[in-house]
Design a protein around this motif. Structure first.
Motif, PDB file in Angstrom:
ATOM      1  N   ALA A   1      38.399  32.633  33.089  1.00  0.00           N
ATOM      2  CA  ALA A   1      37.787  33.791  33.744  1.00  0.00           C
ATOM      3  C   ALA A   1      36.266  33.699  33.695  1.00  0.00           C
ATOM      4  N   GLY A   2      35.734  33.166  32.602  1.00  0.00           N
ATOM      5  CA  GLY A   2      34.296  32.972  32.497  1.00  0.00           C
ATOM      6  C   GLY A   2      33.787  31.990  33.526  1.00  0.00           C
ATOM      7  N   ILE A   3      34.563  30.923  33.747  1.00  0.00           N
ATOM      8  CA  ILE A   3      34.207  29.938  34.768  1.00  0.00           C
ATOM      9  C   ILE A   3      34.288  30.579  36.158  1.00  0.00           C
ATOM     10  N   PHE A   4      35.323  31.402  36.359  1.00  0.00           N
ATOM     11  CA  PHE A   4      35.469  32.130  37.628  1.00  0.00           C
ATOM     12  C   PHE A   4      34.266  33.030  37.877  1.00  0.00           C
ATOM     13  N   TRP A   5      33.817  33.724  36.854  1.00  0.00           N
ATOM     14  CA  TRP A   5      32.658  34.630  36.977  1.00  0.00           C
ATOM     15  C   TRP A   5      31.413  33.837  37.402  1.00  0.00           C
ATOM     16  N   ILE A   6      31.252  32.646  36.847  1.00  0.00           N
ATOM     17  CA  ILE A   6      30.111  31.796  37.229  1.00  0.00           C
ATOM     18  C   ILE A   6      30.218  31.395  38.693  1.00  0.00           C
ATOM     19  N   TRP A   7      31.423  31.012  39.128  1.00  0.00           N
ATOM     20  CA  TRP A   7      31.618  30.655  40.535  1.00  0.00           C
ATOM     21  C   TRP A   7      31.263  31.832  41.442  1.00  0.00           C
ATOM     22  N   CYS A   8      31.571  33.050  40.977  1.00  0.00           N
ATOM     23  CA  CYS A   8      31.300  34.250  41.795  1.00  0.00           C
ATOM     24  C   CYS A   8      29.805  34.494  41.993  1.00  0.00           C
ATOM     25  N   GLN A   9      28.984  33.949  41.107  1.00  0.00           N
ATOM     26  CA  GLN A   9      27.538  34.092  41.265  1.00  0.00           C
ATOM     27  C   GLN A   9      26.998  33.166  42.349  1.00  0.00           C
ATOM     28  N   ILE A  10      27.822  32.210  42.764  1.00  0.00           N
ATOM     29  CA  ILE A  10      27.388  31.211  43.743  1.00  0.00           C
ATOM     30  C   ILE A  10      28.090  31.398  45.084  1.00  0.00           C
TER      31      ILE A  10
ATOM     32  N   GLY B   1      44.712  36.738  46.011  1.00  0.00           N
ATOM     33  CA  GLY B   1      43.317  36.835  45.579  1.00  0.00           C
ATOM     34  C   GLY B   1      42.408  37.238  46.724  1.00  0.00           C
ATOM     35  N   VAL B   2      42.666  36.678  47.898  1.00  0.00           N
ATOM     36  CA  VAL B   2      41.878  37.026  49.082  1.00  0.00           C
ATOM     37  C   VAL B   2      42.095  38.494  49.449  1.00  0.00           C
ATOM     38  N   CYS B   3      43.336  38.965  49.330  1.00  0.00           N
ATOM     39  CA  CYS B   3      43.635  40.377  49.610  1.00  0.00           C
ATOM     40  C   CYS B   3      42.793  41.301  48.728  1.00  0.00           C
ATOM     41  N   LEU B   4      42.730  40.998  47.439  1.00  0.00           N
ATOM     42  CA  LEU B   4      41.959  41.840  46.523  1.00  0.00           C
ATOM     43  C   LEU B   4      40.473  41.750  46.831  1.00  0.00           C
ATOM     44  N   SER B   5      40.016  40.567  47.165  1.00  0.00           N
ATOM     45  CA  SER B   5      38.607  40.389  47.515  1.00  0.00           C
ATOM     46  C   SER B   5      38.251  41.214  48.743  1.00  0.00           C
ATOM     47  N   ASN B   6      39.111  41.178  49.753  1.00  0.00           N
ATOM     48  CA  ASN B   6      38.875  41.942  50.976  1.00  0.00           C
ATOM     49  C   ASN B   6      38.971  43.439  50.741  1.00  0.00           C
ATOM     50  N   ALA B   7      39.749  43.823  49.711  1.00  0.00           N
ATOM     51  CA  ALA B   7      39.902  45.244  49.386  1.00  0.00           C
ATOM     52  C   ALA B   7      38.728  45.778  48.568  1.00  0.00           C
ATOM     53  N   GLY B   8      37.783  44.903  48.228  1.00  0.00           N
ATOM     54  CA  GLY B   8      36.585  45.347  47.530  1.00  0.00           C
ATOM     55  C   GLY B   8      36.668  45.312  46.018  1.00  0.00           C
ATOM     56  N   PHE B   9      37.633  44.566  45.456  1.00  0.00           N
ATOM     57  CA  PHE B   9      37.694  44.441  43.999  1.00  0.00           C
ATOM     58  C   PHE B   9      36.408  43.789  43.489  1.00  0.00           C
ATOM     59  N   SER B  10      35.886  44.326  42.404  1.00  0.00           N
ATOM     60  CA  SER B  10      34.630  43.813  41.856  1.00  0.00           C
ATOM     61  C   SER B  10      34.844  42.488  41.140  1.00  0.00           C
ATOM     62  N   ILE B  11      33.747  41.790  40.879  1.00  0.00           N
ATOM     63  CA  ILE B  11      33.811  40.525  40.153  1.00  0.00           C
ATOM     64  C   ILE B  11      34.388  40.732  38.760  1.00  0.00           C
ATOM     65  N   SER B  12      33.989  41.828  38.104  1.00  0.00           N
ATOM     66  CA  SER B  12      34.476  42.079  36.738  1.00  0.00           C
ATOM     67  C   SER B  12      35.984  42.320  36.727  1.00  0.00           C
ATOM     68  N   LYS B  13      36.501  43.099  37.687  1.00  0.00           N
ATOM     69  CA  LYS B  13      37.942  43.364  37.747  1.00  0.00           C
ATOM     70  C   LYS B  13      38.720  42.101  38.088  1.00  0.00           C
TER      71      LYS B  13
ATOM     72  N   ALA C   1      42.039  37.483  36.423  1.00  0.00           N
ATOM     73  CA  ALA C   1      42.193  36.033  36.274  1.00  0.00           C
ATOM     74  C   ALA C   1      42.626  35.679  34.859  1.00  0.00           C
ATOM     75  N   ALA C   2      42.012  36.314  33.861  1.00  0.00           N
ATOM     76  CA  ALA C   2      42.358  36.042  32.465  1.00  0.00           C
ATOM     77  C   ALA C   2      43.811  36.396  32.174  1.00  0.00           C
ATOM     78  N   VAL C   3      44.248  37.544  32.684  1.00  0.00           N
ATOM     79  CA  VAL C   3      45.624  37.989  32.432  1.00  0.00           C
ATOM     80  C   VAL C   3      46.628  37.107  33.166  1.00  0.00           C
ATOM     81  N   VAL C   4      46.313  36.712  34.378  1.00  0.00           N
ATOM     82  CA  VAL C   4      47.205  35.831  35.142  1.00  0.00           C
ATOM     83  C   VAL C   4      47.430  34.519  34.400  1.00  0.00           C
ATOM     84  N   VAL C   5      46.374  33.957  33.825  1.00  0.00           N
ATOM     85  CA  VAL C   5      46.512  32.732  33.033  1.00  0.00           C
ATOM     86  C   VAL C   5      47.407  32.982  31.820  1.00  0.00           C
ATOM     87  N   MET C   6      47.223  34.124  31.168  1.00  0.00           N
ATOM     88  CA  MET C   6      48.037  34.461  30.001  1.00  0.00           C
ATOM     89  C   MET C   6      49.519  34.512  30.349  1.00  0.00           C
TER      90      MET C   6
END
Length: 258
Positions: free
Chosen positions: A47-56, A126-138, A143-148
């Motif tokens: 999830a931390g790596i995902f957060w970094i990708w979201c900054q780019i 994931g695209v659905c949630l992104s289009n629905a306006g889910f924030s980077i933090s959410k 992502a962390a829970v899905v991996v778990m």
């Protein structure tokens, strides 16, 4: 506990930890209560790596990179089990032939389709949630829970598990795991899910549990037990089920209520 977590990292990921673990089979069994803990630790790293990708990149593209990264970090361990299980189960052969096909390292048509369907669903949600306006933090918490849930889902199958293969394959080491360890692991997963994702996450957990019961009944009906592939296959199934229900709730009118 620490040795168990290190063993899981060595077994389920490509992360290099130069620590020799004595009696690995015993450590694997006796630390199953920390299986979801290992899952969420791995999930937080990803999830931390995902957060970094979201900054780019846009969130939807960062989600795709997150899924690719997960495959690289884990070496596609459970993806291989998903493909092998699909090739064997949907081959329409005898039980013995199914088991033989599942042991074959070559990728067949049904295995290829299973992998395509898995990534299509996971990327699409994931695209659905992104289009629905889910924030980077959410999205990062999700992502962390899905991996778990790759580990939480597997844990269900350890309950009074019987090995279906012949000659003592990999899955045979998972027989005889104490029930209390599995229950503890599931309670931990439920608490983490609720704390990070709320009621909708908890409902999604229940959906995974129900599918796990049905999956177990189906596999035992076929093979009278589990193989390493059928155990690992459910790791990916549990992720799909969890994400499908979670996204469905949050994109419907129920999302605002929960």
């Amino acid at each position: 506990m620490l040795k168990g977590l290190i063993l899981y990292a060595q077994f389920f990921t490509r992360i290099s930890i130069p620590v020799e673990i004595q009696h690995p089979e015993e450590k694997f069994k006796n630390n199953i209560q920390y299986f979801s803990l290992f899952g969420i630790i791995l999930g937080l790293i990803e999830a931390g790596i995902f957060w970094i990708w979201c900054q780019i990149f846009p969130i939807w593209f960062a989600w795709i990179l997150f899924l690719i990264g997960d495959g690289i970090i884990t070496g596609g361990f459970h993806l291989d089990a998903l493909a092998d299980s699909a090739d064997g189960i949907f081959s329409s052969r005898t039980v013995d032939k199914m088991l033989t096909i599942m042991k074959d390292s070559r990728l067949g048509t049904m295995g290829t389709l299973a992998l395509l369907y898995f990534y299509a669903i996971m990327i699409g949600l994931g695209v659905c949630l992104s289009n629905a306006g889910f924030s980077i933090s959410k999205m990062s918490l999700l992502a962390a829970v899905v991996v778990m849930y790759a580990k939480t889902g597997i844990s269900f199958n350890f309950y009074k598990m019987k090995y279906a293969g012949k000659g003592g394959g990999l899955a045979s080491i998972w027989e005889g795991i104490s029930t209390w360890r599995i229950v503890f692991d599931q309670i931990f997963a439920m608490v983490v899910t609720f704390l990070l994702l709320g009621i909708s996450g908890l409902i999604s957990y229940v959906a995974v549990f129900i599918v796990a019961v049905l999956y177990r009944r189906y596999i035992y009906g076929l093979f009278s037990g589990m193989t390493g592939d059928t155990v690992g296959c459910f790791a990916e199934i549990s992720q799909v089920v969890f994400l499908l229900v979670y996204v469905g709730i949050n994109l419907s009118n129920l999302g605002g209520m929960l």
